[in-house]
Design an enzyme around this catalytic site. Sequence first.
Site, PDB file in Angstrom:
ATOM      1  CG  HIS A 280       2.384 -24.830 -15.927  1.00  0.00           C
ATOM      2  ND1 HIS A 280       2.428 -24.191 -14.709  1.00  0.00           N
ATOM      3  CD2 HIS A 280       1.075 -25.108 -16.136  1.00  0.00           C
ATOM      4  CE1 HIS A 280       1.216 -24.093 -14.210  1.00  0.00           C
ATOM      5  NE2 HIS A 280       0.366 -24.649 -15.057  1.00  0.00           N
TER       6      HIS A 280
ATOM      7  CG  ASP B  15       4.920 -22.667 -13.065  1.00  0.00           C
ATOM      8  OD1 ASP B  15       5.214 -22.703 -14.278  1.00  0.00           O
ATOM      9  OD2 ASP B  15       3.812 -23.006 -12.630  1.00  0.00           O
TER      10      ASP B  15
ATOM     11  CB  SER C 256      -2.301 -22.483 -14.819  1.00  0.00           C
ATOM     12  OG  SER C 256      -1.955 -23.638 -14.120  1.00  0.00           O
TER      13      SER C 256
END
Length: 393
Positions: free
Chosen positions: A131, A161, A238
């Site tokens: 993402h 992911d 992230s």
Amino acid sequence: MTSSRMTRRLNLFTSTIAGAGIALFVNYLVSHIDHPIAPSNSQPAIAPMSQPVHAATNDNNFVTTVVQQAGPAVVRIDSTRVVDNPNADAENYLSQFFGFDTPQVPKREIEQGIGSGFIINTDGQILTNAHVVDGVKTVQVTLKDGRTFKGTVMGTDPVTDVAVVKIDGNQLPTVKLGNSDRLQPGEWAIAIGNPLGLDNTVTEGIISATGRSSGTLGFSNERVNFIQTDAAINPGNSGGPLLNARGEVIGMNTAILQNAQGLGFAIPINTAEQIAQQLVSTGKVEHPYLGIQMVTLSPEVRQALNEKKPDMVKEDQGVLVIKVMPNSPAAQAGVKTGDVIHKVSNQVTQTSDSVQQIIEKSSVANQLSLEVNRSGKTLDLTVKLTSLPTQTN
């Protein structure tokens, strides 16, 4: 799912709209798939903590040593993409209707994302979250030493992911990868990343739990059993590494729970590394697909279901099939709603999570045997797995 249970991704985005200034916001990602996964029913017993790189002393501690070793290989990833602005037409209409003399809001806007990553080899391959680089082919990668590179996205896998970015450079620092299969609750956990755009931030805590299923955390379109940690992670973390006391990467930070503190989640490094190898070699990942929606049976679940429909469920254990996707491998094999799965390939399955793990460890086109109970009768079915449909790949 209520808003208090919703999860949020950790990449940070700035949305720039011409004539409207710059607004800062956190990118939220909540998605769904056709098979919610139940959490593991048990956790392994706590084992002795990993030995730190150096025992803590007044002059030096193991966290400092870990950061000195791994920190140079942790990178900042900046991405820019153009997206549709769904509110543009409405805002422009209201502006004209009320006679406001304001610039027209453009129908497309630029999003600038900030995430983290870590270099895994001297070839310049970087692991990060899918993402973080969603919708872009190139990104800007900044090292701790100040060097910047153009990064090429080699492949992404939204199901786990995981993404791989490639840079070309000399004397690139790298991290050492650990073994996430051996993790035990209570071990040290160190997170490094760029939360809220604050580069090279370090936080420390412990492994709070392992095997947290994606379905229970709101990522029911993903197939990951997450590591849970209380090491502080925030938007912008992230793709950054979660490390153990030996300085080895054990996970990749990916999510937090909204309205909660001390609840961070990371993708196990063994999973991320396996997916990365496929992305590098083929540019894509094929996930085996059965095509059912299922729930773990318990006396409480049985009672709740039977309150809605009397005598709907007659068993307290097993995995109840609550929906069969049309034209799926399960449908073609004769699986029906209401079946209770007791075995997959002769392995006893008492939770939906165990069924999903067997499926995920199989290969596309593999045949699996299912032992199910249907209306009190035991049936043996054979299913041939296919690849997860492209709309959720």
